[in-house]
Design a protein around this motif. Sequence first.
Motif, PDB file in Angstrom:
ATOM      1  N   GLU A   1       3.781  -6.692 -14.962  1.00  0.00           N
ATOM      2  CA  GLU A   1       4.158  -5.758 -16.009  1.00  0.00           C
ATOM      3  C   GLU A   1       5.473  -5.049 -15.683  1.00  0.00           C
ATOM      4  O   GLU A   1       5.875  -4.944 -14.524  1.00  0.00           O
ATOM      5  N   ARG A   2       6.101  -4.547 -16.710  1.00  0.00           N
ATOM      6  CA  ARG A   2       7.315  -3.753 -16.544  1.00  0.00           C
ATOM      7  C   ARG A   2       6.968  -2.290 -16.258  1.00  0.00           C
ATOM      8  O   ARG A   2       7.787  -1.542 -15.716  1.00  0.00           O
ATOM      9  N   ALA A   3       5.760  -1.875 -16.600  1.00  0.00           N
ATOM     10  CA  ALA A   3       5.336  -0.486 -16.432  1.00  0.00           C
ATOM     11  C   ALA A   3       5.172  -0.133 -14.955  1.00  0.00           C
ATOM     12  O   ALA A   3       4.978  -1.005 -14.105  1.00  0.00           O
ATOM     13  N   ILE A   4       5.228   1.184 -14.690  1.00  0.00           N
ATOM     14  CA  ILE A   4       5.001   1.694 -13.344  1.00  0.00           C
ATOM     15  C   ILE A   4       3.878   2.726 -13.386  1.00  0.00           C
ATOM     16  O   ILE A   4       3.386   3.093 -14.459  1.00  0.00           O
ATOM     17  N   THR A   5       3.491   3.204 -12.224  1.00  0.00           N
ATOM     18  CA  THR A   5       2.534   4.311 -12.113  1.00  0.00           C
ATOM     19  C   THR A   5       3.234   5.500 -11.480  1.00  0.00           C
ATOM     20  O   THR A   5       3.995   5.329 -10.516  1.00  0.00           O
ATOM     21  N   ALA A   6       3.005   6.684 -12.027  1.00  0.00           N
ATOM     22  CA  ALA A   6       3.520   7.924 -11.444  1.00  0.00           C
ATOM     23  C   ALA A   6       2.333   8.795 -11.072  1.00  0.00           C
ATOM     24  O   ALA A   6       1.428   8.997 -11.886  1.00  0.00           O
ATOM     25  N   VAL A   7       2.326   9.294  -9.849  1.00  0.00           N
ATOM     26  CA  VAL A   7       1.216  10.126  -9.378  1.00  0.00           C
ATOM     27  C   VAL A   7       1.737  11.502  -8.976  1.00  0.00           C
ATOM     28  O   VAL A   7       2.737  11.624  -8.276  1.00  0.00           O
ATOM     29  N   PHE A   8       1.055  12.531  -9.468  1.00  0.00           N
ATOM     30  CA  PHE A   8       1.437  13.921  -9.200  1.00  0.00           C
ATOM     31  C   PHE A   8       0.518  14.534  -8.145  1.00  0.00           C
ATOM     32  O   PHE A   8      -0.698  14.386  -8.220  1.00  0.00           O
ATOM     33  N   PHE A   9       1.119  15.229  -7.196  1.00  0.00           N
ATOM     34  CA  PHE A   9       0.336  15.925  -6.173  1.00  0.00           C
ATOM     35  C   PHE A   9       1.154  17.117  -5.691  1.00  0.00           C
ATOM     36  O   PHE A   9       2.359  17.222  -5.947  1.00  0.00           O
ATOM     37  N   GLY A  10       0.508  18.037  -4.990  1.00  0.00           N
ATOM     38  CA  GLY A  10       1.181  19.236  -4.529  1.00  0.00           C
ATOM     39  C   GLY A  10       1.602  19.167  -3.080  1.00  0.00           C
ATOM     40  O   GLY A  10       1.294  18.204  -2.361  1.00  0.00           O
ATOM     41  N   ASP A  11       2.287  20.208  -2.624  1.00  0.00           N
ATOM     42  CA  ASP A  11       2.748  20.237  -1.241  1.00  0.00           C
ATOM     43  C   ASP A  11       1.585  20.299  -0.262  1.00  0.00           C
ATOM     44  O   ASP A  11       1.667  19.748   0.839  1.00  0.00           O
ATOM     45  N   GLY A  12       0.481  20.952  -0.653  1.00  0.00           N
ATOM     46  CA  GLY A  12      -0.692  20.983   0.210  1.00  0.00           C
ATOM     47  C   GLY A  12      -1.298  19.600   0.367  1.00  0.00           C
ATOM     48  O   GLY A  12      -1.649  19.172   1.472  1.00  0.00           O
ATOM     49  N   ALA A  13      -1.401  18.877  -0.742  1.00  0.00           N
ATOM     50  CA  ALA A  13      -1.956  17.518  -0.708  1.00  0.00           C
ATOM     51  C   ALA A  13      -1.096  16.575   0.122  1.00  0.00           C
ATOM     52  O   ALA A  13      -1.601  15.603   0.695  1.00  0.00           O
ATOM     53  N   ALA A  14       0.189  16.879   0.218  1.00  0.00           N
ATOM     54  CA  ALA A  14       1.097  15.997   0.961  1.00  0.00           C
ATOM     55  C   ALA A  14       0.722  15.882   2.434  1.00  0.00           C
ATOM     56  O   ALA A  14       1.158  14.952   3.126  1.00  0.00           O
ATOM     57  N   ALA A  15      -0.086  16.810   2.936  1.00  0.00           N
ATOM     58  CA  ALA A  15      -0.515  16.758   4.331  1.00  0.00           C
ATOM     59  C   ALA A  15      -1.779  15.936   4.525  1.00  0.00           C
ATOM     60  O   ALA A  15      -2.196  15.703   5.668  1.00  0.00           O
ATOM     61  N   GLU A  16      -2.385  15.505   3.433  1.00  0.00           N
ATOM     62  CA  GLU A  16      -3.634  14.738   3.532  1.00  0.00           C
ATOM     63  C   GLU A  16      -3.362  13.302   3.969  1.00  0.00           C
ATOM     64  O   GLU A  16      -2.363  12.689   3.572  1.00  0.00           O
ATOM     65  N   GLY A  17      -4.284  12.751   4.755  1.00  0.00           N
ATOM     66  CA  GLY A  17      -4.131  11.376   5.234  1.00  0.00           C
ATOM     67  C   GLY A  17      -4.048  10.357   4.122  1.00  0.00           C
ATOM     68  O   GLY A  17      -3.310   9.372   4.216  1.00  0.00           O
ATOM     69  N   ASN A  18      -4.800  10.569   3.034  1.00  0.00           N
ATOM     70  CA  ASN A  18      -4.770   9.631   1.912  1.00  0.00           C
ATOM     71  C   ASN A  18      -3.365   9.443   1.365  1.00  0.00           C
ATOM     72  O   ASN A  18      -2.985   8.332   0.947  1.00  0.00           O
ATOM     73  N   VAL A  19      -2.611  10.529   1.307  1.00  0.00           N
ATOM     74  CA  VAL A  19      -1.263  10.461   0.741  1.00  0.00           C
ATOM     75  C   VAL A  19      -0.366   9.596   1.630  1.00  0.00           C
ATOM     76  O   VAL A  19       0.377   8.735   1.143  1.00  0.00           O
ATOM     77  N   HIS A  20      -0.446   9.789   2.930  1.00  0.00           N
ATOM     78  CA  HIS A  20       0.368   8.994   3.855  1.00  0.00           C
ATOM     79  C   HIS A  20      -0.037   7.522   3.814  1.00  0.00           C
ATOM     80  O   HIS A  20       0.818   6.626   3.845  1.00  0.00           O
ATOM     81  N   GLU A  21      -1.335   7.258   3.749  1.00  0.00           N
ATOM     82  CA  GLU A  21      -1.814   5.875   3.670  1.00  0.00           C
ATOM     83  C   GLU A  21      -1.325   5.202   2.399  1.00  0.00           C
ATOM     84  O   GLU A  21      -0.906   4.029   2.408  1.00  0.00           O
ATOM     85  N   ALA A  22      -1.366   5.935   1.283  1.00  0.00           N
ATOM     86  CA  ALA A  22      -0.910   5.363   0.017  1.00  0.00           C
ATOM     87  C   ALA A  22       0.586   5.078   0.047  1.00  0.00           C
ATOM     88  O   ALA A  22       1.044   4.043  -0.442  1.00  0.00           O
TER      89      ALA A  22
END
Length: 330
Positions: free
Chosen positions: A139-160
């Motif tokens: 597809e030509r479409a993309i995905t955009a995901v919104f998160f906060g500065d606190g969430a940026a420290a979570e392991g899930n964010v780094h793994e993604a």
Amino acid sequence: MPTSRPGGETRRQMLASMILVRAFENRLSKLVADKEDVLGMQILATGQEAASVASVQALTPEDVIVSNHRSHGHLLARNADIKAIMAEIMGKATGVNKGKSGTLHLIVPEVNALMTSTVVGAGPSMAAGAAFAQQYRGERAITAVFFGDGAAAEGNVHEAMNLAGVWKLPLLFICENNCWAGAQALKEHCAVGNIAVRASSYGMPGKLVDGNDADEVHSAVSELAEHCRSGKGPALLEAYTYRMRGHGEHDHQHYVDKEELELWAAKDPIRIYRARLVQEGLLTEEDVRVMERDASARVEEAVRFAAESPFPAPEAAVEDVWVQSPWAGR
């Protein structure tokens, strides 16, 4: 200031949408204060309207958005049904999720807002799955995901981020850095001072912008979205903004210096953008007042609709689930 701005009509639409989001959340705040109708925790994004609205409006309708517990701005900017959103917040059967999600897990598939989770940092992992599906289907479409500065420290964010970098997924990470993670200031939980610098660690471009400048946010998202769309892999945008209210309406921000609030109040994104568009001749003050009256009317109609809507029937609890309940229909 961005070197290239969106067109005049886009800019007018962004201001109208920002005004609508502010009116919607101000009304929610009053409903909470009056102890009327709304259920559960209400988490608002007052002061962050430029970051959310401009980001969403820089995307295409085909792009998937994945939000979090501060999702009202993203959904309203995507033209989700304002009456159905308010009904969902009130737990009514006419809500976007039939009264089963409340404000924290709103999803609106008809506008490609496919996933929302209030679990801090959960969104990027889910977004990686959506982006992989887009890549797999060509597809030509993309995905955009919104998160906060606190969430940026979570392991899930780094793994993604790492997975997206390895697989070159069409995934745009948008960190709405509002300077507070719950009651923790940014300097107390972020070692390097900003989030965008982490992008190079995962082989993607990163950009830091003034999240209270709608033009700057729109231009940056357009640029990075095209990077993702062209097959070059993911990108990271950090929109530096500010949360003018507590973590939720239960939080009275006693931990925040009043001078800090006054400083950011002077940077109100709606006031700044309104003045800019009027000064440039794209709008008159009367045009803005019309926008404000229209937003107020739409919000009040949404409140009336939601208040008059029924609660879900008890048997609805076993509908719309992955496995058919043996009690369904009894």
